[in-house]
Write a protein that holds these residues in place. Structure first.
Motif, short mmCIF file in Angstrom:
data_model
loop_
_atom_site.label_atom_id
_atom_site.label_comp_id
_atom_site.label_asym_id
_atom_site.label_seq_id
_atom_site.Cartn_x
_atom_site.Cartn_y
_atom_site.Cartn_z
N LEU A 1 3.49 170.17 22.31
CA LEU A 1 3.21 169.40 23.60
C LEU A 1 4.07 170.39 24.71
O LEU A 1 3.94 169.84 25.76
N SER A 2 4.60 171.10 24.50
CA SER A 2 5.68 171.66 25.44
C SER A 2 5.18 173.18 26.00
O SER A 2 6.00 173.87 26.28
N GLY A 3 4.02 173.25 25.53
CA GLY A 3 3.38 174.77 26.08
C GLY A 3 2.62 175.60 25.14
O GLY A 3 2.00 176.47 25.48
N PHE A 4 2.69 175.22 23.72
CA PHE A 4 2.12 175.78 22.68
C PHE A 4 0.21 175.58 22.66
O PHE A 4 -0.28 176.73 22.63
N LEU A 5 0.16 174.26 22.95
CA LEU A 5 -1.27 173.93 23.14
C LEU A 5 -1.84 174.49 24.72
O LEU A 5 -0.87 174.05 25.41
N ASP A 6 -2.98 174.60 24.71
CA ASP A 6 -3.59 174.93 26.08
C ASP A 6 -3.55 173.64 26.93
O ASP A 6 -3.27 173.68 27.92
N GLU A 7 -3.77 172.45 26.07
CA GLU A 7 -3.76 171.24 26.91
C GLU A 7 -3.52 170.10 25.81
O GLU A 7 -3.40 170.36 24.54
N ASP A 8 -2.68 169.00 26.44
CA ASP A 8 -2.27 167.81 25.60
C ASP A 8 -3.36 167.14 24.85
O ASP A 8 -4.41 167.21 25.45
N PRO A 9 -3.09 166.81 23.58
CA PRO A 9 -3.99 165.76 22.83
C PRO A 9 -4.16 164.56 23.50
O PRO A 9 -3.31 164.27 24.52
N ASP A 10 -4.98 163.51 22.93
CA ASP A 10 -4.82 162.22 23.63
C ASP A 10 -3.88 161.54 22.73
O ASP A 10 -3.69 160.32 23.18
N ILE A 11 -3.83 161.56 21.63
CA ILE A 11 -2.79 160.83 20.74
C ILE A 11 -1.94 161.52 19.50
O ILE A 11 -2.67 162.88 19.23
N VAL A 12 -1.04 161.35 19.15
CA VAL A 12 -0.10 162.08 17.77
C VAL A 12 -0.27 161.12 16.88
O VAL A 12 -0.15 160.04 17.05
N VAL A 13 -0.78 161.55 15.68
CA VAL A 13 -0.62 161.07 14.33
C VAL A 13 0.08 161.70 13.46
O VAL A 13 -0.10 162.71 13.08
N SER A 14 1.25 160.77 12.81
CA SER A 14 2.15 161.71 11.93
C SER A 14 1.71 161.13 10.72
O SER A 14 1.80 159.87 10.27
N GLU B 1 -11.60 165.76 17.63
CA GLU B 1 -11.08 167.13 17.44
C GLU B 1 -9.69 167.13 17.00
O GLU B 1 -8.60 166.62 17.70
N VAL B 2 -9.23 167.80 15.74
CA VAL B 2 -7.86 167.62 15.13
C VAL B 2 -7.12 168.95 15.42
O VAL B 2 -7.85 169.89 15.02
N ILE B 3 -5.88 168.95 15.88
CA ILE B 3 -5.14 170.12 15.83
C ILE B 3 -3.97 169.70 14.78
O ILE B 3 -3.19 168.74 15.10
N VAL B 4 -3.84 170.77 13.92
CA VAL B 4 -2.69 170.25 12.75
C VAL B 4 -1.51 171.38 13.36
O VAL B 4 -1.65 172.76 13.30
N VAL B 5 -0.32 171.08 13.51
CA VAL B 5 1.04 171.68 13.61
C VAL B 5 2.01 171.02 12.66
O VAL B 5 2.47 169.79 13.17
N ALA B 6 2.33 171.42 11.75
CA ALA B 6 3.37 170.82 10.73
C ALA B 6 4.31 171.76 10.39
O ALA B 6 4.20 173.20 10.38
N PRO B 7 5.41 171.35 9.77
CA PRO B 7 6.36 172.14 9.02
C PRO B 7 5.91 172.98 8.00
O PRO B 7 4.92 172.70 7.31
N ASP B 8 6.49 173.86 7.86
CA ASP B 8 6.14 175.10 6.64
C ASP B 8 6.65 174.62 5.24
O ASP B 8 5.99 175.05 4.43
N ARG B 9 7.61 173.69 5.20
CA ARG B 9 7.85 172.82 4.21
C ARG B 9 8.44 171.54 4.21
O ARG B 9 8.27 171.05 5.16
N ASN B 10 8.97 171.05 3.23
CA ASN B 10 9.09 169.47 3.20
C ASN B 10 10.50 169.25 4.03
O ASN B 10 11.39 170.06 3.90
N HIS B 11 10.37 168.42 4.95
CA HIS B 11 11.61 168.02 5.79
C HIS B 11 11.79 166.58 5.94
O HIS B 11 12.21 166.07 6.88
#
Length: 247
Positions: free
Chosen positions: A75-88, A28-38
């Motif tokens: 990871l500091s409260g936005f998601l209801d529970e932590d994922p198992d891994i972060v992939v960037s 199950e993938v959750i995407v939380v990414a910037p609105d533009r290039n950083h």
């Protein structure tokens, strides 16, 4: 398995969409990414203005902030529970050698590691790279391997993938960070009002790029996997520093 995916090229980038699609086949993938290039944002956090989160679709969000902001927020409260891994990733271009100091892609993974999760940063090497499916497949392979055989908790992986079809890769190698030559000079230009403006010059070519480095692995057509740690202390220098301070 739940995977948090982020990047530094923005939520519309081809790399992150290819990565999220590939990882969705195993988790199950959750995407939380910037609105533009950083790109080049490194580990910066936004501390003096609020962050806004916009929902694109189910389990897909973009944030008015940096890559580190995105992972920290998730990871500091936005998601209801932590994922198992972060992939960037998948970053549009290399993160070899000292690139990791500036990379927002690496920073997003490192923020996950700071907050206690395994993390992988994935980059596709090349100015006009095309084989994002190769990098996504490599990332999927590594996630599966981590799931079956976890690495020590203080390690995150920096992964650089040659811009080749998957079948043409010469292997997957562990490699240390190399080192680049000094970056190219500033590029001065004139704005419409006649005032001088400056572009940061391109990164230098590999200086320390010999056997065992990430540069050398890429040159051979192999995936370069480098273990990174958050502790930047140069431990072997502590005794010498202690004596120097005493003197």
């Amino acid at each position: 398995m739940k995977i948090l995916v982020s990047n530094d090229d923005g939520y519309l980038a081809r790399g992150i969409n290819t990565l999220a699609a590939a990882l969705s086949e195993i988790a199950e993938v959750i995407v939380v990414a910037p609105d533009r290039n950083h790109s080049g944002a490194s580990n910066s956090l936004t501390l003096h203005s609020p962050l806004r989160v916009h929902k694109v679709e189910e389990r897909r969000f973009f944030v008015t902030g940096t890559p580190s902001d995105c992972v920290h927020l998730a990871l500091s409260g936005f998601l209801d529970e932590d994922p198992d891994i972060v992939v960037s990733g998948i970053n549009h271009g290399a993160n070899l050698g000292d690139d990791v100091i500036y990379s927002g892609t690496v920073a997003a993974a490192m923020e996950g590691r700071f907050l206690g999760l395994p993390a992988i940063a994935v980059s596709l090497v090349g100015r006009h790279a095309e084989h994002f499916d190769t990098a996504a497949r490599v990332a999927t392979d590594l996630v599966r391997k981590l799931q079956d055989n976890p690495l020590p908790g203080d390690i995150m992986l920096n992964v650089n993938v040659p811009d080749l079809p998957y079948e043409e890769l010469s292997g997957v190698e562990s490699a240390r960070l190399g080192f680049r030559h000094r970056s190219e000079p500033l590029v001065p230009m004139q704005d419409p009002q006649g005032k001088t403006i400056y572009w940061i010059g391109p990164a230098g070519e590999g200086a320390d790029a010999g056997p065992g480095t990430d540069f050398a692995a890429i040159e051979r057509g192999a995936v370069a996997v480098t273990p990174l740690k958050v502790d930047l202390t140069r431990h072997e220098a502590l005794p010498q520093l202690k004596g120097w301070l005493a003197d």
